[in-house]
Design a protein around this motif. Structure first.
Motif, PDB file in Angstrom:
ATOM      1  N   HIS A  92       0.723  -0.984  -0.101  1.00 41.12           N
ATOM      2  CA  HIS A  92       0.032   0.028  -0.200  1.00 41.12           C
ATOM      3  C   HIS A  92       0.705   0.917   0.189  1.00 41.12           C
ATOM      4  O   HIS A  92       1.674   0.927   0.530  1.00 41.12           O
ATOM      5  N   ALA A  93       0.370   2.509  -0.706  1.00 42.46           N
ATOM      6  CA  ALA A  93       1.338   3.155  -0.415  1.00 42.46           C
ATOM      7  C   ALA A  93       1.198   3.974   0.745  1.00 42.46           C
ATOM      8  O   ALA A  93       2.498   4.822   1.161  1.00 42.46           O
ATOM      9  N   ALA A  94       1.022   3.749   2.350  1.00 43.58           N
ATOM     10  CA  ALA A  94       0.853   4.392   3.308  1.00 43.58           C
ATOM     11  C   ALA A  94       2.816   3.359   3.733  1.00 43.58           C
ATOM     12  O   ALA A  94       3.273   4.134   4.313  1.00 43.58           O
ATOM     13  N   VAL A  95       2.672   1.848   3.162  1.00 42.84           N
ATOM     14  CA  VAL A  95       3.256   1.232   3.849  1.00 42.84           C
ATOM     15  C   VAL A  95       4.784   2.288   3.279  1.00 42.84           C
ATOM     16  O   VAL A  95       5.225   1.908   4.029  1.00 42.84           O
ATOM     17  N   ASP A  96       4.621   2.193   1.781  1.00 44.70           N
ATOM     18  CA  ASP A  96       6.205   3.347   0.899  1.00 44.70           C
ATOM     19  C   ASP A  96       6.815   4.564   1.440  1.00 44.70           C
ATOM     20  O   ASP A  96       7.045   4.393   1.581  1.00 44.70           O
ATOM     21  N   GLU A  97       5.203   5.216   2.165  1.00 44.69           N
ATOM     22  CA  GLU A  97       5.561   6.552   2.825  1.00 44.69           C
ATOM     23  C   GLU A  97       6.280   6.339   4.061  1.00 44.69           C
ATOM     24  O   GLU A  97       7.497   6.670   4.711  1.00 44.69           O
ATOM     25  N   PHE A  98       5.743   5.034   4.819  1.00 44.16           N
ATOM     26  CA  PHE A  98       6.331   5.072   6.225  1.00 44.16           C
ATOM     27  C   PHE A  98       7.721   4.437   5.301  1.00 44.16           C
ATOM     28  O   PHE A  98       9.303   5.111   6.341  1.00 44.16           O
ATOM     29  N   LEU A  99       7.716   3.751   4.720  1.00 38.66           N
ATOM     30  CA  LEU A  99       9.272   2.656   4.373  1.00 38.66           C
ATOM     31  C   LEU A  99      10.458   3.831   4.180  1.00 38.66           C
ATOM     32  O   LEU A  99      11.347   4.470   4.655  1.00 38.66           O
ATOM     33  N   VAL A 100       9.822   5.213   3.263  1.00 39.21           N
ATOM     34  CA  VAL A 100      11.024   6.017   3.157  1.00 39.21           C
ATOM     35  C   VAL A 100      10.959   7.498   4.073  1.00 39.21           C
ATOM     36  O   VAL A 100      12.620   7.364   4.265  1.00 39.21           O
TER      37      VAL A 100
END
Length: 108
Positions: A92-100
């Motif tokens: 999910h895009a929210a997970v991508d943002e967290f990882l960044v």
């Protein structure tokens, strides 16, 4: 023949983390994983997530937990805890943002 103890510590002693410090770190890591699991469980119940999805999330979280604690304790990892798929699944895009944000150390 006994000699007086040296006033300086050897490199071997300086590179080791004391068992007490390691136990404190392990406790913090376990508490953090408890919090993460409770968040996942709360979301699963609140939003009626599919049981298969919840089990998958918890199994992956457990793999991360085992890998981290093995690294922390300096023990070898068991290969049966490694993911079987070669490519990570889409996230999910929210997970991508967290990882960044986690990679960049943002917000600390």
């Amino acid at each position: 023949m006994n000699s007086a103890p040296s006033a300086t510590k050897s490199n071997h002693d300086q590179n080791q983390v004391s068992p007490r410090a390691n136990a404190g770190t392990e406790s913090l890591v376990r508490e953090a994983f408890n919090d993460i699991a409770l968040v996942i469980g709360g979301v699963a119940v609140l939003h009626h997530l599919d049981d298969d999805l919840t089990w998958t999330l918890m199994k992956r979280l457990d793999r991360i937990r085992v890998r981290l604690l093995c690294d922390l304790n300096g023990t070898s990892r068991r290969s049966d805890f490694e993911p079987a798929v070669a490519q990570p699944p889409r996230v999910h895009a929210a997970v991508d943002e967290f990882l960044v944000r986690n990679r960049a150390g943002m917000g600390e």
